[in-house]
Structure formats: structure tokens, C-alpha cells
Write an enzyme that holds these catalytic residues in place. Structure first.
Site, short mmCIF file in Angstrom:
data_model
loop_
_atom_site.label_atom_id
_atom_site.label_comp_id
_atom_site.label_asym_id
_atom_site.label_seq_id
_atom_site.Cartn_x
_atom_site.Cartn_y
_atom_site.Cartn_z
CE1 TYR A 150 39.66 8.10 38.20
CE2 TYR A 150 38.91 10.36 39.30
CZ TYR A 150 39.64 9.21 39.05
OH TYR A 150 40.77 9.53 40.69
CE LYS A 209 38.61 5.99 42.31
NZ LYS A 209 39.46 4.66 42.49
#
Length: 298
Positions: free
Chosen positions: A137, A141
Site C-alpha cells: 500500500y 501510494k
């Protein structure tokens, strides 16, 4: 002025739409420049940001002055299980929007996360600190951030943390559900960060969007707590009589071997806000109390 809100059905996107409709947020009136502003919301059912052609089509149809990207693959454990999907939404999607905003002369506001940092330093991270994500994640990002900076020169990146709002899934609603159903919850006590009310974040997103103060910002609730502290306050304010038991990250990982690694200390310092347009983010306890004053359970 016309704003295009991407991910408009999520907790931040829906809050942005609500604030623009009302002309004010929980922190006060919007800028005069935003009163009566036209806005349109697109969610995944109408816009797949992983497709460049879809982004160009929407930009051509809507011709926005500002694009606010709230869309993301935010399931941290799901990103580990589906890294290609996470990469497409969290990295390729922002790249596509950045390229299109540059082509059409629009500003881009992109929402990112505290998880771009490893959580190994016991001090709140500033915007000048070097990211080093430890999860898929966080990695996807971070790449999304880099693409935004690379392809759109009129862009804002806002890193936030532990976000909750009136619409959509979030930690607060999960704890309410589990507390009611089980009468007890077990939560890690050695991961610290900044709970952030979507109402506060929406206010600052819009405050920045009308400026030329481009750059990377941290935008989180004031004050640091653990997930355990956060949960205790959730139960107190909700009136749910549930036992909250602390555990360590190691104990949680043993019980949930499929879970992604989380930063131990992911608190952020809103330095850029303080030094530019002003930091009006509320203390996390005050913002949470305001949430419960206004929240009507689904």
C-alpha cells in the site's frame, strides 16, 4: 470555478461534495472563491482512473479547473494480496490524472498517506523527511505521489492518516460494530499515529485548491495516540459498554499472519500547512467528539 471530485462516493469525496453544497464545513465558511462553485463527482462506476482514455474523456466532457483525487486502493492487507490492482489504482491512476491535468491546464489535488513512511522514528514526520514504505500500500501510494509531481506542475499532495468520516467504511465504524456485537475488542497498543476527521481534511483540501501554494502537505488531526487509545475514546463517546484490551503488533501478527506490516509510529507534522495557508486541524479527541455529535448510524 469547476471542481471534479474523483472517488466521490468515499468518505472524503462525499464530504467534499457535502461541504461544497453547504458552502461551509465543520471548521467554518468556505472561501468566497468557492461559494457557488460548480462541482461534479465521479466514482469508479463512471470513471476508471487506471485507463488514460477514460480520464481524457472525462476531462474533455467536464473541463474542470481543479481535479481532486480521492480514489485509492486503501485496503492495506488487500494490497499485499493483489499488488497489481494496488499498483494500477494507487500509481497508474494518479499518473493518468496528472498527465490529463497538465494537458488541460487544471490543478490536481492528490490524497496520499502516512504509510509512505516506515514508522521507525519516534518523532512526527515532516514533509522534508525521506519516505521508505514497508507495505505494498505504502509503496504504490508513494509512486503515485512521484508521478503526480513528475507530470503535473500545478499539483498538491496531501498526506493524511487514520481517516474516518460519515460515509463509507473506516476504523471508527468497525469498532462500533465489533463492540456492539461482541462486547469486547482487542486492539494494538504499540502503533501510533494521528486520527483524522474527513470533515477537517475536506476543509483544508478546498482551502488549498484555490491557491497557488503547490507542493506536498501533511494534513492530519492534532495529537498522537495508539489504535488502543483511539478505540477507548470511540467506546467512551459512543456509550458502548465494551471491554477494550490492548495487544502488541507481534501478538496481532501471530493471530493474523496474512496481515501487512504497519508502521509503528506514523504520526505526521503539519509543518507545510502551518508555514503557508494555516493549520486549522482540530485535536483528534475534539474532532472525534464532533463526529459523534453529527453521525447518524446507517
Amino acid at each position: 470555478m469547476k471542481l471534479l471530485i474523483v472517488g466521490s462516493n468515499g468518505q472524503l469525496g462525499s464530504e467534499l461534495c457535502r461541504v461544497l453544497e453547504l458552502g461551509k464545513s465543520e471548521l467554518g465558511m468556505l472561501s468566497y472563491d468557492l461559494l457557488g462553485a460548480e462541482y461534479v463527482g465521479y466514482d469508479v462506476d463512471r470513471l476508471d482512473i487506471t485507463k488514460m482514455s477514460a480520464c481524457r474523456r472525462v476531462m474533455t466532457d467536464e473541463k474542470p479547473d481543479v481535479v481532486i483525487n480521492c480514489a485509492a486502493y486503501t485496503n492495506v492487507d488487500g494490497c499485499e494480496a493483489h499488488p497489481d490492482d494496488a499498483f494500477a489504482v494507487n500509481a497508474i491512476g494518479p499518473r493518468n490524472l496528472a498527465v490529463c491535468c497538465e494537458e488541460f491546464g487544471a490543478k490536481l489535488v492528490h490524497i496520499s498517506t502516512d504509510y509512505v513512511f516506515p514508522g521507525t522514528d519516534p518523532n512526527p514526520r515532516c514533509e522534508y523527511d525521506t519516505p521508505a514504505p514497508i507495505s505494498m500500500y505504502g509503496k504504490t501510494k508513494l509512486l503515485g505521489e512521484e508521478y503526480v509531481k513528475q507530470f503535473c506542475h500545478r499539483s498538491f499532495i496531501l498526506r493524511t492518516a487514520w481517516l474516518y468520516g460519515y460515509v463509507g467504511k473506516n476504523f471508527v465504524k468497525t469498532m462500533l460494530r465489533v463492540g456492539r456485537q461482541n462486547g469486547a475488542v482487542t486492539v494494538v497498543n504499540d502503533q501510533l499515529g494521528n486520527p483524522t476527521n474527513a470533515a477537517d481534511l475536506a476543509h483544508h483540501v478546498l482551502k488549498l485548491a484555490i491557491t497557488d501554494e503547490y507542493g506536498t502537505y501533511h494534513c492530519t488531526g492534532e495529537g498522537v495516540c495508539s489504535w488502543y487509545d483511539f478505540t477507548v475514546e470511540i467506546m467512551r463517546l459512543s456509550g458502548i459498554n465494551a471491554t477494550v484490551t490492548p495487544c502488541t503488533s507481534e501478538e496481532y501478527a501471530a493471530a493474523h499472519p496474512e496481515a501487512a506490516r504497519r508502521p509503528a509510529f506514523s504520526a505526521l507534522d503539519n509543518k507545510m500547512l502551518r508555514c503557508s495557508v494555516g493549520d486549522e486541524m482540530r485535536n483528534w479527541k475534539d474532532a472525534l467528539a464532533s463526529f459523534f455529535e453529527n453521525y447518524k448510524e446507517e
